[in-house]
Write a protein that holds these residues in place. Structure first.
Motif, PDB file in Angstrom:
ATOM      1  N   SER A   1     -15.785   5.447   3.691  1.00 39.39           N
ATOM      2  CA  SER A   1     -14.861   6.348   2.989  1.00 39.39           C
ATOM      3  C   SER A   1     -13.524   5.672   2.743  1.00 39.39           C
ATOM      4  O   SER A   1     -12.945   5.771   1.658  1.00 39.39           O
ATOM      5  N   LEU A   2     -13.017   4.976   3.765  1.00 39.87           N
ATOM      6  CA  LEU A   2     -11.752   4.255   3.618  1.00 39.87           C
ATOM      7  C   LEU A   2     -11.884   3.112   2.610  1.00 39.87           C
ATOM      8  O   LEU A   2     -10.973   2.874   1.806  1.00 39.87           O
ATOM      9  N   SER A   3     -13.025   2.427   2.630  1.00 38.31           N
ATOM     10  CA  SER A   3     -13.270   1.337   1.672  1.00 38.31           C
ATOM     11  C   SER A   3     -13.389   1.867   0.254  1.00 38.31           C
ATOM     12  O   SER A   3     -12.836   1.287  -0.688  1.00 38.31           O
ATOM     13  N   ASP A   4     -14.100   2.974   0.084  1.00 38.04           N
ATOM     14  CA  ASP A   4     -14.261   3.575  -1.241  1.00 38.04           C
ATOM     15  C   ASP A   4     -12.918   3.995  -1.836  1.00 38.04           C
ATOM     16  O   ASP A   4     -12.736   3.963  -3.054  1.00 38.04           O
ATOM     17  N   ALA A   5     -11.982   4.378  -0.979  1.00 32.76           N
ATOM     18  CA  ALA A   5     -10.644   4.755  -1.436  1.00 32.76           C
ATOM     19  C   ALA A   5      -9.774   3.529  -1.694  1.00 32.76           C
ATOM     20  O   ALA A   5      -8.637   3.661  -2.150  1.00 32.76           O
ATOM     21  N   GLY A   6     -10.311   2.341  -1.397  1.00 38.75           N
ATOM     22  CA  GLY A   6      -9.556   1.112  -1.614  1.00 38.75           C
ATOM     23  C   GLY A   6      -8.614   0.743  -0.489  1.00 38.75           C
ATOM     24  O   GLY A   6      -7.805  -0.175  -0.611  1.00 38.75           O
ATOM     25  N   LEU A   7      -8.709   1.453   0.634  1.00 42.62           N
ATOM     26  CA  LEU A   7      -7.795   1.217   1.751  1.00 42.62           C
ATOM     27  C   LEU A   7      -8.231   0.082   2.668  1.00 42.62           C
ATOM     28  O   LEU A   7      -7.426  -0.421   3.448  1.00 42.62           O
ATOM     29  N   LEU A   8      -9.504  -0.294   2.582  1.00 35.94           N
ATOM     30  CA  LEU A   8     -10.022  -1.381   3.413  1.00 35.94           C
ATOM     31  C   LEU A   8     -10.722  -2.408   2.544  1.00 35.94           C
ATOM     32  O   LEU A   8     -11.314  -2.075   1.519  1.00 35.94           O
ATOM     33  N   ASP A   9     -10.684  -3.642   3.004  1.00 37.68           N
ATOM     34  CA  ASP A   9     -11.410  -4.735   2.370  1.00 37.68           C
ATOM     35  C   ASP A   9     -12.404  -5.262   3.402  1.00 37.68           C
ATOM     36  O   ASP A   9     -12.093  -5.315   4.592  1.00 37.68           O
TER      37      ASP A   9
END
Length: 131
Positions: free
Chosen positions: A52-60
């Motif tokens: 979820s965090l990755s999909d929001a662009g917050l994690l790589d």
């Protein structure tokens, strides 16, 4: 920041566990397994939150062999903060104008708030609430 991007960022940050995971990763990039040992949730739940965090662009994600290490991506968070500052600034100026208007001599509450507006008597005659 578009509405879709803002919605994704704020949606991801709405969950307290995701915020805790993001805080932990910002201090030290980690794998899902490492995070699962540090938090009282399963590895599968950690992975779901990380997605979820990755999909929001917050994690790589950085893949190293079988491991996937997560790093914080600050750009979406910075955009969200900028958006909040912009919207907050608009409200600050609106509230300052309202405070200035209300502090003028003879200024009282608007007619709608105290029921003394032009339509109050007519509404009362018809048994309605004034608007």
């Amino acid at each position: 920041m578009t509405d879709d991007q803002a919605g994704a960022v704020f949606g991801a940050l709405a969950d307290p566990m995701r915020r805790r995971l993001l805080t932990a990763i910002s201090a030290h990039p980690s794998t899902a397994t490492e995070l699962a040992t540090a938090f009282p949730i399963s590895r599968q739940a950690v992975t779901k939150h990380l997605n979820s965090l990755s999909d929001a662009g917050l994690l790589d994600r950085e893949k190293a062999g079988r491991d996937v290490r997560y790093h914080v991506t600050p750009a979406p968070l910075s955009s969200a903060v900028s958006w909040m500052a912009e919207v907050g600034g608009q409200w600050d100026s609106r509230l300052a104008r309202l405070a200035g208007t209300l502090s003028e001599p003879g200024a009282g509450p608007p007619a709608q708030l105290d029921g003394s507006g032009p339509g109050a008597a007519r509404a009362g005659q018809r048994g309605e609430m004034p608007r």
